[in-house]
Design a protein around this motif. Sequence first.
Motif, short mmCIF file in Angstrom:
data_model
loop_
_atom_site.label_atom_id
_atom_site.label_comp_id
_atom_site.label_asym_id
_atom_site.label_seq_id
_atom_site.Cartn_x
_atom_site.Cartn_y
_atom_site.Cartn_z
N LEU A 140 -7.33 5.32 -13.72
CA LEU A 140 -6.07 6.00 -13.41
C LEU A 140 -5.33 5.39 -12.22
O LEU A 140 -4.17 5.73 -11.99
CB LEU A 140 -6.33 7.48 -13.12
CG LEU A 140 -6.66 8.39 -14.30
CD1 LEU A 140 -6.85 9.82 -13.81
CD2 LEU A 140 -5.56 8.35 -15.35
N TYR B 104 -1.80 4.22 -12.42
CA TYR B 104 -0.76 5.14 -12.86
C TYR B 104 -0.50 6.30 -11.91
O TYR B 104 0.51 6.98 -12.03
CB TYR B 104 -1.13 5.71 -14.24
CG TYR B 104 -1.41 4.63 -15.25
CD1 TYR B 104 -0.37 3.89 -15.81
CD2 TYR B 104 -2.72 4.34 -15.64
CE1 TYR B 104 -0.62 2.89 -16.73
CE2 TYR B 104 -2.98 3.34 -16.56
CZ TYR B 104 -1.92 2.61 -17.10
OH TYR B 104 -2.18 1.62 -18.01
N VAL B 105 -1.43 6.58 -10.98
CA VAL B 105 -1.21 7.66 -10.02
C VAL B 105 -1.50 7.14 -8.62
O VAL B 105 -2.30 6.22 -8.43
CB VAL B 105 -2.10 8.89 -10.32
CG1 VAL B 105 -1.74 9.50 -11.66
CG2 VAL B 105 -3.58 8.55 -10.27
N SER B 106 -0.86 7.75 -7.63
CA SER B 106 -0.96 7.23 -6.26
C SER B 106 -2.27 7.59 -5.57
O SER B 106 -2.65 6.96 -4.59
CB SER B 106 0.22 7.74 -5.43
OG SER B 106 0.26 9.16 -5.43
N TYR C 20 0.60 13.85 -5.69
CA TYR C 20 0.51 12.44 -6.05
C TYR C 20 1.71 12.07 -6.91
O TYR C 20 2.38 12.94 -7.47
CB TYR C 20 -0.79 12.15 -6.83
CG TYR C 20 -1.08 13.15 -7.92
CD1 TYR C 20 -0.64 12.94 -9.22
CD2 TYR C 20 -1.78 14.33 -7.64
CE1 TYR C 20 -0.89 13.86 -10.22
CE2 TYR C 20 -2.04 15.26 -8.63
CZ TYR C 20 -1.59 15.03 -9.92
OH TYR C 20 -1.83 15.95 -10.91
N THR C 21 2.02 10.79 -6.97
CA THR C 21 3.10 10.33 -7.82
C THR C 21 2.53 9.66 -9.07
O THR C 21 1.38 9.19 -9.07
CB THR C 21 4.00 9.33 -7.08
OG1 THR C 21 3.21 8.25 -6.58
CG2 THR C 21 4.74 10.00 -5.93
N ILE C 22 3.34 9.63 -10.12
CA ILE C 22 2.95 9.03 -11.40
C ILE C 22 3.92 7.90 -11.71
O ILE C 22 5.14 8.07 -11.57
CB ILE C 22 2.97 10.09 -12.52
CG1 ILE C 22 1.97 11.21 -12.21
CG2 ILE C 22 2.67 9.47 -13.88
CD1 ILE C 22 2.04 12.38 -13.16
N ARG D 14 -3.46 14.71 -13.96
CA ARG D 14 -4.28 13.51 -14.05
C ARG D 14 -5.28 13.59 -15.19
O ARG D 14 -5.54 12.60 -15.88
CB ARG D 14 -4.98 13.26 -12.70
CG ARG D 14 -4.05 12.71 -11.63
CD ARG D 14 -4.71 12.60 -10.28
NE ARG D 14 -5.10 13.90 -9.76
CZ ARG D 14 -5.17 14.20 -8.45
NH1 ARG D 14 -4.86 13.29 -7.55
NH2 ARG D 14 -5.55 15.39 -8.05
#
Length: 494
Positions: free
Chosen positions: A9, A12-14, A21-23, A46
């Motif tokens: 992941l 794709y995620v911060s 979190y950002t995506i 997530r």
Amino acid sequence: MRTEPNVDLTRYVSNLDQNVYTIYNLPEEVIAVIFAYVSRSPAGFRENLAKLLADDELAVNEQSGGMATAYSEKASRFHEKWVVGYGHSSVAEHAVAHIGIEKISRLASAELELANSFNSFTEYSQRYQRPRRGEFYIPAGLDRQPEMKAKYLTLHEKAYDVYEQLMSGLKKFLLKSLSQTEHESDRAFQLRVEKIAFEDARYVLTLSTLTNLGMTGNGRALRDTLVQLLSSRYEECHRLAREMEREISRVIPTLLKYVKPNDYLIQTREHLQLRWDSVQATPYPVTGPRARFTRMPGYREALEMLTARLLLSQCSLSYEKAEEASRHLSLAEHEQIADLALSRLRFFDNPTDELQHLTYQMEMKISEANWHQLLRHNRRTHFSYGQPTTRLGYTIPPHVKEAGLTELFQTFMSEAEQIYQEMEAWNPLLAPYCITNAHHRQVTATASLWELYHLINLRTSPEAQWDIRETFEQLYRELKENHPVLAKYAQRRL
């Protein structure tokens, strides 16, 4: 957090261990699906993303990024069912597209920017960039009338000739009349003079002048925008809509399915035109921006409304109790409360949200140049507006008058109005392309006091363009006269 085996992941995620979190690095419609799942699944974003990534149907790989070329069938089916089929359009708001649009007329750009208030725009500014000769829109319909096309082309060549003459005359005048500041270099002074010159010279350019803009919108707003453009009275807007649809569909394809002209909008416009076919607009020329309030609450009424809303939000009173408590206060007490709610506003602060309950209606007769600024930078204003016309007169920039260039300006305006009238008699839908930036448009607007604080603060500042500044200074003076305490802190950038 539980994740699917063999799913990484981190691309794709911060982060994997925080609650915020950002995506990123995913096709926009896939992001919309992930966000939509939260209303149907107890799992977090997530975890849902990990499940989708583990599914071969998602077709997301390191090359896909934000494009939908290797598009997820699962995401497509989801949007077909919930957005297209059941009308759950809020899901579409999580998919976003950024669009570059070049070489459309100023007429079409205004239609685009008015199509949906949820879109964001940055447009080529005629205040800061000098247009080039020959960059104007030529409607295809003119091919059916060669003589009219020749007049149209001649008018636009003449517009640029006059633009250059005004530029030259204004620069000479401004170099003599403006003072170079103590720490201003010669180059900086020259650039300042040129900016003022082409800001005023542009008033003779027409709405056919080509412009470029950058646009950001979510799937729902973009779909509604395309429907509005396809339902427009202008052929250029129909073509623009299909070009936008083609490119946006590379990013959010399913959410733009079944975009078509809206029969209700088109038929209603046609029937209203028939209903009022005999109504003739009376010429009412004015010589500069004119703005006034047509409706505003009484002063005490407005103060009572504000106090009641503040009581509701601060003390959790019922509506009836808040209204009753507000009614029993004196005018002086209401003014003290309003001052308490507004006096701590700083330079860039927005006022308390309770001001959104106080609404005002305005009428404006403003130049197309002024109108284009207003529609692009308002935040929560609702407009009803007339079509481009010569019947309301035009604005002559003050520097044009001071430089002794009024006759040159007015002579061209008379020529433009003559061609406009000939075009209007032949094809009313092509005539607006002959309207200049100087010609006035009829605009009515409804805005809250919150929005007026934004507009007055922004548009009466020293940095504001002179035309729109005069418009909002007129409104500010009237507001201050009728609602003194409520207007007291609207102007904060002086």
